[in-house]
Write a protein that holds these residues in place. Sequence first.
Motif, mmCIF file in Angstrom:
data_model
loop_
_atom_site.group_PDB
_atom_site.id
_atom_site.type_symbol
_atom_site.label_atom_id
_atom_site.label_comp_id
_atom_site.label_asym_id
_atom_site.label_seq_id
_atom_site.Cartn_x
_atom_site.Cartn_y
_atom_site.Cartn_z
ATOM 1 N N GLN A 19 0.832 -1.208 0.000
ATOM 2 C CA GLN A 19 0.000 0.000 0.000
ATOM 3 C C GLN A 19 0.863 1.254 0.000
ATOM 4 O O GLN A 19 0.570 2.220 -0.708
ATOM 5 N N ASN A 20 1.956 1.227 0.776
ATOM 6 C CA ASN A 20 2.854 2.384 0.823
ATOM 7 C C ASN A 20 3.532 2.612 -0.523
ATOM 8 O O ASN A 20 3.738 3.756 -0.935
ATOM 9 N N LYS A 21 3.898 1.534 -1.220
ATOM 10 C CA LYS A 21 4.522 1.666 -2.546
ATOM 11 C C LYS A 21 3.553 2.357 -3.515
ATOM 12 O O LYS A 21 3.956 3.213 -4.297
ATOM 13 N N LYS A 22 2.293 1.978 -3.453
ATOM 14 C CA LYS A 22 1.297 2.608 -4.338
ATOM 15 C C LYS A 22 1.186 4.097 -4.043
ATOM 16 O O LYS A 22 1.133 4.927 -4.954
ATOM 17 N N ILE A 23 1.182 4.453 -2.759
ATOM 18 C CA ILE A 23 1.068 5.863 -2.377
ATOM 19 C C ILE A 23 2.300 6.631 -2.839
ATOM 20 O O ILE A 23 2.206 7.756 -3.365
ATOM 21 N N GLN A 43 4.095 16.251 -12.241
ATOM 22 C CA GLN A 43 3.104 17.161 -12.813
ATOM 23 C C GLN A 43 3.305 18.584 -12.273
ATOM 24 O O GLN A 43 3.218 19.561 -13.025
ATOM 25 N N ASN A 82 4.292 5.914 -5.373
ATOM 26 C CA ASN A 82 4.235 6.062 -6.837
ATOM 27 C C ASN A 82 3.256 7.162 -7.244
ATOM 28 O O ASN A 82 3.528 7.946 -8.156
ATOM 29 N N GLN A 83 2.106 7.235 -6.580
ATOM 30 C CA GLN A 83 1.146 8.301 -6.884
ATOM 31 C C GLN A 83 1.743 9.668 -6.567
ATOM 32 O O GLN A 83 1.572 10.625 -7.322
ATOM 33 N N ASN A 84 2.481 9.758 -5.443
ATOM 34 C CA ASN A 84 3.102 11.033 -5.069
ATOM 35 C C ASN A 84 4.162 11.444 -6.087
ATOM 36 O O ASN A 84 4.330 12.628 -6.381
ATOM 37 N N LYS A 85 4.922 10.476 -6.616
ATOM 38 C CA LYS A 85 5.950 10.788 -7.628
ATOM 39 C C LYS A 85 5.296 11.383 -8.869
ATOM 40 O O LYS A 85 5.782 12.354 -9.440
ATOM 41 N N ILE A 86 4.175 10.801 -9.288
ATOM 42 C CA ILE A 86 3.468 11.308 -10.472
ATOM 43 C C ILE A 86 2.979 12.721 -10.221
ATOM 44 O O ILE A 86 3.114 13.615 -11.070
ATOM 45 N N ILE A 87 2.468 12.986 -9.040
ATOM 46 C CA ILE A 87 1.981 14.331 -8.695
ATOM 47 C C ILE A 87 3.135 15.325 -8.687
ATOM 48 O O ILE A 87 3.022 16.448 -9.194
#
Length: 166
Positions: free
Chosen positions: A143-147, A157, A149-154
């Motif tokens: 779950q932390n890895k998913k979070i 951007q 990865n989402q933060n890296k994309i943000i």
Amino acid sequence: MGFYSANTPEQKRVKKLTGDINISDMFKKECQTRGIAIYNAYNIQKRLIHEVEQEQLVGIEQVDERLMELLDERGKVEVPYRYVDLISNEDSASRGVIPPMPKNESLPPKDQIRIPPRARDGQTFPNDSELPEREMLIKIMNQNKKIINQNKIIMEQLRKLGEKDD
């Protein structure tokens, strides 16, 4: 799965005998044989539908009897046979209607009914409280890895937007 029809057996019988919205050819011929005008055939049909909807006629036999009364009232020519006997009762019966639940059987209490999460194979999955510590840590890590990865994309951007402003 089939679909459920809300029509009662009486409504189905009226449609079978007289037709649906338009009068059936067989009913037209019967009315012509008896010397009944077409508008009176529509009136008979409407009268039957109304009486069935008001629940004045209960049962297929009462629908048949009422139709024969109306035909005999309006008819100018005597006919030796009964029109309702020419049309079978099979399709007008309660086919497609859900039967009422038997009253003598009772269901178990809700807390005793257990439905497996995957009904096709009956496999159950452990709750979070039932997982061993190692599997719980792996789950949290994923779950932390998913979070992350989402933060890296943000962050990417935001950098792109910041570069455009300069």
